[in-house]
Design a protein around this motif. Structure first.
Motif, PDB file in Angstrom:
ATOM      1  N   ILE A   1       0.869  -1.083   0.147  1.00  0.00           N
ATOM      2  CA  ILE A   1       0.085  -0.129  -0.018  1.00  0.00           C
ATOM      3  C   ILE A   1       0.709   1.069  -0.048  1.00  0.00           C
ATOM      4  N   GLY A   2       0.565   2.248  -0.754  1.00  0.00           N
ATOM      5  CA  GLY A   2       1.008   3.602  -0.809  1.00  0.00           C
ATOM      6  C   GLY A   2       0.167   4.598  -0.070  1.00  0.00           C
ATOM      7  N   GLN A   3      -0.842   5.092  -0.660  1.00  0.00           N
ATOM      8  CA  GLN A   3      -1.736   5.861  -0.197  1.00  0.00           C
ATOM      9  C   GLN A   3      -2.757   5.158   0.547  1.00  0.00           C
ATOM     10  N   GLY A   4      -2.741   5.486   1.890  1.00  0.00           N
ATOM     11  CA  GLY A   4      -3.669   4.745   2.774  1.00  0.00           C
ATOM     12  C   GLY A   4      -5.200   5.240   2.665  1.00  0.00           C
TER      13      GLY A   4
ATOM     14  N   ASN B   1     -13.244   1.228  -7.457  1.00  0.00           N
ATOM     15  CA  ASN B   1     -12.870   2.048  -8.490  1.00  0.00           C
ATOM     16  C   ASN B   1     -11.472   2.652  -8.222  1.00  0.00           C
ATOM     17  N   GLU B   2     -11.363   3.097  -7.103  1.00  0.00           N
ATOM     18  CA  GLU B   2     -10.171   3.895  -6.603  1.00  0.00           C
ATOM     19  C   GLU B   2      -8.911   3.135  -6.159  1.00  0.00           C
ATOM     20  N   ALA B   3      -9.237   2.004  -6.039  1.00  0.00           N
ATOM     21  CA  ALA B   3      -8.319   0.987  -5.134  1.00  0.00           C
ATOM     22  C   ALA B   3      -6.823   0.892  -5.710  1.00  0.00           C
ATOM     23  N   MET B   4      -6.909   0.923  -7.081  1.00  0.00           N
ATOM     24  CA  MET B   4      -5.433   0.843  -7.395  1.00  0.00           C
ATOM     25  C   MET B   4      -4.669   2.141  -7.355  1.00  0.00           C
ATOM     26  N   ASN B   5      -5.337   3.159  -7.099  1.00  0.00           N
ATOM     27  CA  ASN B   5      -4.508   4.591  -6.934  1.00  0.00           C
ATOM     28  C   ASN B   5      -3.856   4.258  -5.548  1.00  0.00           C
ATOM     29  N   HIS B   6      -4.386   3.435  -4.569  1.00  0.00           N
ATOM     30  CA  HIS B   6      -3.695   3.322  -3.358  1.00  0.00           C
ATOM     31  C   HIS B   6      -2.316   2.123  -3.413  1.00  0.00           C
ATOM     32  N   VAL B   7      -1.957   1.670  -4.441  1.00  0.00           N
ATOM     33  CA  VAL B   7      -0.855   0.689  -4.553  1.00  0.00           C
ATOM     34  C   VAL B   7       0.439   1.247  -4.867  1.00  0.00           C
ATOM     35  N   ALA B   8       1.145   1.204  -3.868  1.00  0.00           N
ATOM     36  CA  ALA B   8       2.855   1.655  -4.344  1.00  0.00           C
ATOM     37  C   ALA B   8       3.611   0.691  -5.303  1.00  0.00           C
ATOM     38  N   GLY B   9       3.352  -0.455  -5.128  1.00  0.00           N
ATOM     39  CA  GLY B   9       3.832  -1.599  -5.806  1.00  0.00           C
ATOM     40  C   GLY B   9       3.721  -3.074  -5.328  1.00  0.00           C
TER      41      GLY B   9
ATOM     42  N   THR C   1       7.597  -0.812  -8.299  1.00  0.00           N
ATOM     43  CA  THR C   1       6.583   0.201  -8.451  1.00  0.00           C
ATOM     44  C   THR C   1       5.418  -0.144  -9.245  1.00  0.00           C
ATOM     45  N   ALA C   2       4.192   0.297  -8.951  1.00  0.00           N
ATOM     46  CA  ALA C   2       2.857  -0.181  -9.738  1.00  0.00           C
ATOM     47  C   ALA C   2       2.976   0.264 -11.281  1.00  0.00           C
ATOM     48  N   ASP C   3       3.757   1.444 -11.494  1.00  0.00           N
ATOM     49  CA  ASP C   3       4.005   1.795 -12.871  1.00  0.00           C
ATOM     50  C   ASP C   3       4.498   0.874 -13.707  1.00  0.00           C
ATOM     51  N   GLU C   4       5.227  -0.132 -13.182  1.00  0.00           N
ATOM     52  CA  GLU C   4       6.151  -0.956 -14.204  1.00  0.00           C
ATOM     53  C   GLU C   4       5.343  -2.527 -13.854  1.00  0.00           C
TER      54      GLU C   4
ATOM     55  N   MET D   1       7.036 -27.546  -8.107  1.00  0.00           N
ATOM     56  CA  MET D   1       5.885 -27.867  -7.387  1.00  0.00           C
ATOM     57  C   MET D   1       4.489 -26.788  -7.492  1.00  0.00           C
ATOM     58  N   GLN D   2       4.849 -25.667  -7.926  1.00  0.00           N
ATOM     59  CA  GLN D   2       3.743 -24.623  -7.911  1.00  0.00           C
ATOM     60  C   GLN D   2       3.990 -23.869  -9.364  1.00  0.00           C
ATOM     61  N   ASP D   3       3.235 -23.775 -10.317  1.00  0.00           N
ATOM     62  CA  ASP D   3       3.146 -23.426 -11.520  1.00  0.00           C
ATOM     63  C   ASP D   3       1.789 -22.645 -11.789  1.00  0.00           C
ATOM     64  N   GLY D   4       1.471 -21.370 -11.737  1.00  0.00           N
ATOM     65  CA  GLY D   4       0.149 -20.950 -11.806  1.00  0.00           C
ATOM     66  C   GLY D   4       0.193 -19.440 -12.341  1.00  0.00           C
ATOM     67  N   ASN D   5      -0.781 -18.711 -12.470  1.00  0.00           N
ATOM     68  CA  ASN D   5      -1.025 -17.316 -13.086  1.00  0.00           C
ATOM     69  C   ASN D   5      -1.854 -16.640 -12.024  1.00  0.00           C
ATOM     70  N   THR D   6      -1.731 -15.236 -11.934  1.00  0.00           N
ATOM     71  CA  THR D   6      -2.580 -14.463 -10.965  1.00  0.00           C
ATOM     72  C   THR D   6      -4.053 -14.440 -11.780  1.00  0.00           C
ATOM     73  N   ALA D   7      -3.882 -14.783 -12.895  1.00  0.00           N
ATOM     74  CA  ALA D   7      -5.136 -14.510 -13.832  1.00  0.00           C
ATOM     75  C   ALA D   7      -6.310 -15.311 -13.024  1.00  0.00           C
ATOM     76  N   THR D   8      -5.842 -16.482 -12.175  1.00  0.00           N
ATOM     77  CA  THR D   8      -6.780 -17.421 -11.852  1.00  0.00           C
ATOM     78  C   THR D   8      -7.267 -16.882 -10.197  1.00  0.00           C
ATOM     79  N   MET D   9      -6.888 -15.716  -9.872  1.00  0.00           N
ATOM     80  CA  MET D   9      -7.305 -15.398  -8.564  1.00  0.00           C
ATOM     81  C   MET D   9      -8.934 -15.099  -8.545  1.00  0.00           C
ATOM     82  N   VAL D  10      -9.502 -15.652  -7.534  1.00  0.00           N
ATOM     83  CA  VAL D  10     -10.985 -15.383  -7.238  1.00  0.00           C
ATOM     84  C   VAL D  10     -11.232 -13.937  -7.098  1.00  0.00           C
ATOM     85  N   TYR D  11     -10.600 -13.595  -5.960  1.00  0.00           N
ATOM     86  CA  TYR D  11     -10.826 -12.312  -5.520  1.00  0.00           C
ATOM     87  C   TYR D  11      -9.475 -11.228  -6.052  1.00  0.00           C
ATOM     88  N   LYS D  12      -9.764 -10.020  -6.825  1.00  0.00           N
ATOM     89  CA  LYS D  12      -8.809  -9.565  -7.804  1.00  0.00           C
ATOM     90  C   LYS D  12      -8.316  -8.285  -6.721  1.00  0.00           C
ATOM     91  N   VAL D  13      -7.135  -7.646  -7.013  1.00  0.00           N
ATOM     92  CA  VAL D  13      -6.576  -6.850  -6.230  1.00  0.00           C
ATOM     93  C   VAL D  13      -7.382  -5.551  -5.776  1.00  0.00           C
TER      94      VAL D  13
END
Length: 284
Positions: A135-138, A145-153, A191-194, A212-224
Motif C-alpha cells: 500500500i502507498g496511499q492509505g 474503482n479507486e483502489a489501484m490508486n492506493h498501490v505503491a507496488g 512500483t505499480a507503474d512497472e 511444485m507450483q506453476d500458476g498465474n494470477t489470472a486465476t485469482m478469485v478476488y482481484k487486487v
C-alpha cells in the motif's frame, strides 16, 4: 523502479536497482523504504533522481550482497486464504463466499534469500508462492474503482505455513502463519507503474529443483482492487502495509500423499517481473 533494502538483518539501508542491475544507496535521500516514502509524492521524488549520481553499493544483490525485506517498518501483513479456486479444491475446501483474511506477524518477515526455519515440533511446514501488494496511499472505505490508486507496488512473498499449527491447534490460522522466518519478502518492491496488469503474472515455486507450483494470477478469485476495497471496510490501510493475495495449487498439503519441507532442502520461487527468492530450509 525497483526499490530494495540491503545490508545485515536489522541494519538494512534503502536502495534502488539501477539499469545495470547494481544497487544504488538511497540513504542520503530517504531513511528507509517505508511509510511516507511510499506515498505518491514520495515515489515521485525518487523517480526524479539521477540514479548514476547515487553512491554505488559494492557487491552483487542476492549473491554477495544480502537483501532484507523490501519494505521496512511494516505495520500490517494481511494475507488472503483460498484465493485460487484450484488451490481451494486441492485443500478440500470450498471457494469462500468472501475473502478469508488472516495475519502474518511482522516478526515473520525476512529477506528473500534468508534461511527459513522449520519450527520446533513441526512436521508439516509448507510453501506458498504469492503476489504481494504494498500500500502507498492509505485510507478507509476505499472504493474498488479507486483502489489501484492506493498501490505503491508489488513484490514476491513466500507465505510459509505450518499446516498442523494452522488447522489442528484450535483457533485461527494465524498460529501456523506467523512463525519466525515465515515471510520472505522481496527481493525488491517493483512500483505499480512497472506492473501494468497484476492479474496476468505467472508465478512458480520449486523445492530442490522440482517444480511444485506453476500458476498465474489470472486465476485469482478476488482481484487486487476488490481486496483493497474489502479490507478497508474492516481496518484502515496505511503506507507500507502488505497484502499477500493467495497462492495457486501445488502446495505440499495438496499432494497425495502430502509432502512437507525437510531441513536441508532449498526453495526457489518467483513472480513474473518481480524477481526470484532462494531459501535454504533449516531446523529451528
Amino acid at each position: 523502479m525497483k526499490l530494495l533494502r540491503f545490508g545485515p538483518a536489522g541494519q538494512e539501508k534503502p536502495g534502488v536497482l539501477d539499469t545495470q542491475g547494481r544497487v544504488r544507496d538511497l540513504s542520503a535521500v530517504v531513511s528507509d523504504i517505508a511509510g511516507s516514502v511510499l506515498l505518491p509524492e514520495g515515489l515521485a521524488r525518487l523517480r526524479g533522481l539521477e540514479l548514476d549520481d547515487l553512491p554505488l553499493v559494492e557487491g552483487v544483490p542476492q549473491q554477495d550482497l544480502r537483501l532484507g525485506p523490501c519494505v521496512g517498518q511494516v505495520g500490517k501483513c494481511i494475507c488472503i486464504g483460498l484465493n485460487y479456486a484450484d488451490h481451494a479444491a486441492e485443500s478440500g475446501m470450498p471457494v469462500p463466499p468472501e475473502p478469508v483474511v488472516f495475519n502474518k506477524w511482522t516478526s515473520a518477515l525476512c529477506g528473500p534469500d534468508d534461511v527459513v526455519q522449520i519450527p520446533r515440533g513441526s512436521l508439516k511446514t509448507d510453501w506458498e508462492v504469492e503476489l504481494a501488494v504494498v500500500i502507498g496511499q492509505g485510507g478507509r472505505y476505499i472504493s474498488e474503482n479507486e483502489a489501484m490508486n492506493h498501490v505503491a507496488g508489488y513484490c514476491v512473498m513466500n507465505d510459509v505455513s505450518e499446516r498442523d499449527f494452522q488447522l489442528n491447534r484450535s483457533g485461527t490460522w494465524d498460529k501456523g502463519k506467523g512463525c519466525d522466518t515465515f515471510g520472505p519478502l522481496g527481493p525488491w518492491l517493483v512500483t505499480a507503474d512497472e506492473v501494468p496488469d497484476p492479474h496476468n503474472l505467472s508465478l512458480w515455486l520449486e523445492v530442490d529443483g522440482q517444480r511444485m507450483q506453476d500458476g498465474n494470477t489470472a486465476t485469482m478469485v478476488y482481484k487486487v482492487p476488490f481486496l483493497i476495497g474489502y479490507l478497508s471496510q474492516f481496518m484502515s490501510l496505511q503506507p507500507g502495509d502488505v497484502i499477500s493475495t493467495g497462492t495457486p495449487p501445488g502446495v505440499g498439503m495438496g499432494h497425495k500423499p502430502p509432502v512437507f519441507l525437510r531441513a536441508g532442502q532449498t526453495m526457489r520461487l518467483s513472480v513474473q517481473g518481480l524477481g526470484q527468492q532462494l531459501q535454504k530450509v533449516l531446523q529451528a
